[in-house]
Design a protein around this motif. Structure first.
Motif, PDB file in Angstrom:
ATOM      1  N   CYS A  33      37.839  34.885  50.656  1.00 47.19           N
ATOM      2  CA  CYS A  33      38.932  35.860  50.523  1.00 47.19           C
ATOM      3  C   CYS A  33      39.688  36.019  51.843  1.00 47.19           C
ATOM      4  CB  CYS A  33      38.392  37.219  50.090  1.00 47.19           C
ATOM      5  SG  CYS A  33      37.778  37.274  48.399  1.00 47.19           S
ATOM      6  N   ASN A  46      40.404  41.810  47.113  1.00 49.26           N
ATOM      7  CA  ASN A  46      40.366  40.549  46.375  1.00 49.26           C
ATOM      8  C   ASN A  46      38.933  40.234  45.925  1.00 49.26           C
ATOM      9  OD1 ASN A  46      42.084  38.161  45.582  1.00 49.26           O
ATOM     10  ND2 ASN A  46      40.401  37.148  46.633  1.00 49.26           N
ATOM     11  N   ASN A  49      38.098  42.413  42.933  1.00 48.56           N
ATOM     12  CA  ASN A  49      38.768  41.914  41.731  1.00 48.56           C
ATOM     13  C   ASN A  49      38.133  40.618  41.236  1.00 48.56           C
ATOM     14  OD1 ASN A  49      40.549  44.070  41.769  1.00 48.56           O
ATOM     15  ND2 ASN A  49      42.095  42.958  42.937  1.00 48.56           N
ATOM     16  N   ALA A  50      37.713  39.773  42.166  1.00 45.55           N
ATOM     17  CA  ALA A  50      37.067  38.516  41.781  1.00 45.55           C
ATOM     18  C   ALA A  50      35.743  38.790  41.063  1.00 45.55           C
ATOM     19  CB  ALA A  50      36.843  37.635  43.003  1.00 45.55           C
ATOM     20  N   GLU A  53      36.279  39.922  37.559  1.00 44.02           N
ATOM     21  CA  GLU A  53      36.620  38.750  36.733  1.00 44.02           C
ATOM     22  C   GLU A  53      35.365  37.901  36.449  1.00 44.02           C
ATOM     23  OE1 GLU A  53      39.631  36.230  34.898  1.00 44.02           O
ATOM     24  OE2 GLU A  53      39.846  38.214  35.800  1.00 44.02           O
ATOM     25  N   ILE A  74      37.505  31.178  40.691  1.00 41.77           N
ATOM     26  CA  ILE A  74      37.950  32.494  40.222  1.00 41.77           C
ATOM     27  C   ILE A  74      38.484  33.307  41.400  1.00 41.77           C
ATOM     28  CG2 ILE A  74      37.141  34.740  39.362  1.00 41.77           C
ATOM     29  CD1 ILE A  74      35.349  33.170  37.409  1.00 41.77           C
ATOM     30  N   THR A  75      37.778  33.278  42.510  1.00 40.02           N
ATOM     31  CA  THR A  75      38.171  34.047  43.689  1.00 40.02           C
ATOM     32  C   THR A  75      39.520  33.571  44.229  1.00 40.02           C
ATOM     33  OG1 THR A  75      35.834  34.398  44.210  1.00 40.02           O
ATOM     34  CG2 THR A  75      37.424  34.791  45.988  1.00 40.02           C
ATOM     35  N   ASN A  77      41.834  31.977  42.522  1.00 42.66           N
ATOM     36  CA  ASN A  77      42.859  32.318  41.534  1.00 42.66           C
ATOM     37  C   ASN A  77      43.224  33.800  41.580  1.00 42.66           C
ATOM     38  OD1 ASN A  77      43.211  29.709  40.592  1.00 42.66           O
ATOM     39  ND2 ASN A  77      41.671  29.925  38.999  1.00 42.66           N
ATOM     40  N   LYS A  78      42.262  34.667  41.834  1.00 40.23           N
ATOM     41  CA  LYS A  78      42.560  36.100  41.958  1.00 40.23           C
ATOM     42  C   LYS A  78      43.450  36.350  43.169  1.00 40.23           C
ATOM     43  CE  LYS A  78      41.456  38.785  39.330  1.00 40.23           C
ATOM     44  NZ  LYS A  78      42.223  39.055  38.098  1.00 40.23           N
ATOM     45  N   ASP A  81      46.926  35.166  42.198  1.00 34.71           N
ATOM     46  CA  ASP A  81      47.530  36.126  41.268  1.00 34.71           C
ATOM     47  C   ASP A  81      48.024  37.363  42.003  1.00 34.71           C
ATOM     48  OD1 ASP A  81      46.954  34.420  39.178  1.00 34.71           O
ATOM     49  OD2 ASP A  81      45.217  35.570  38.461  1.00 34.71           O
ATOM     50  N   SER A  82      47.244  37.824  42.961  1.00 34.39           N
ATOM     51  CA  SER A  82      47.624  38.998  43.749  1.00 34.39           C
ATOM     52  C   SER A  82      48.929  38.746  44.492  1.00 34.39           C
ATOM     53  CB  SER A  82      46.497  39.337  44.727  1.00 34.39           C
ATOM     54  OG  SER A  82      46.901  40.358  45.605  1.00 34.39           O
TER      55      SER A  82
END
Length: 184
Positions: A33, A46, A49-50, A53, A74-75, A77-78, A81-82
């Protein structure tokens, strides 16, 4: 509990297993992150949020590929997305590229934390492309698709990120060397 059993327990929403999985991966994912965020507070958001998810979608993990690779994806991609929500990634014209290579001698004067700090201070769109390409080995085609930009913009952003980092290294290196020489 081994990883496979831990994943199965998390798929059943076992809170103890979720806590154990969190502790197992929090440092690795937090470091990831930090690469995509400007500061620790953003990185913590982040990471949070990861994990939401990860725990929401853990039933979708079918054992294909490593679990660590799955949670890292996933991390990343989060984080992307942020930034898509917060910042407009504007296209930049592709230009002739100048040399952006930095020698190992220039880099060995700096700690990993100093280099990470320089990367974190890059403008957002440059930092994202730099990290995806240089640190996480995505291709320009993959980056373009992920960020909804052209391949040329991805290449241009990478080049500009390298130019900024090179300028920072060259500007800081003489000061850093002087401080090292005089024990500061």
């Amino acid at each position: 509990m081994n990883l496979e059993d831990l994943i199965k327990a998390c798929q059943k929403q076992n809170s103890k297993a979720q806590e154990e999985l969190y502790h197992l991966y929090k440092n690795t994912l937090f470091a990831l992150c930090l690469k995509y965020c400007q500061n620790e507070a953003e990185a913590e958001d982040n990471l949070h949020n990861a994990f939401i998810e990860i725990f929401t979608n853990i039933k979708q993990y079918k054992g294909k590929g490593t679990f660590e690779g799955w949670v890292k994806r996933i991390t990343i991609n989060k984080a992307i997305d942020s930034y898509k929500k917060s910042y407009q990634l504007s296209p930049i014209k592709e230009t002739d590229f100048q040399d952006t290579d930095v020698t190992e001698n220039e880099l060995e004067e700096f700690t990993l934390d100093q280099i990470l700090s320089m990367i974190q201070n890059l403008p957002n769109q440059y930092r994202l492309v730099f990290n995806l390409y240089e640190l996480d080995n995505y291709s320009h085609n993959e980056i373009a698709e992920m960020l909804n930009i052209t391949v040329g913009t991805s290449k241009s952003n990478l080049h500009r990120a390298k130019m900024i980092l090179k300028e920072q290294i060259k500007a800081i290196a003489p000061i850093h060397n002087m401080n090292m020489k005089y024990g500061k």
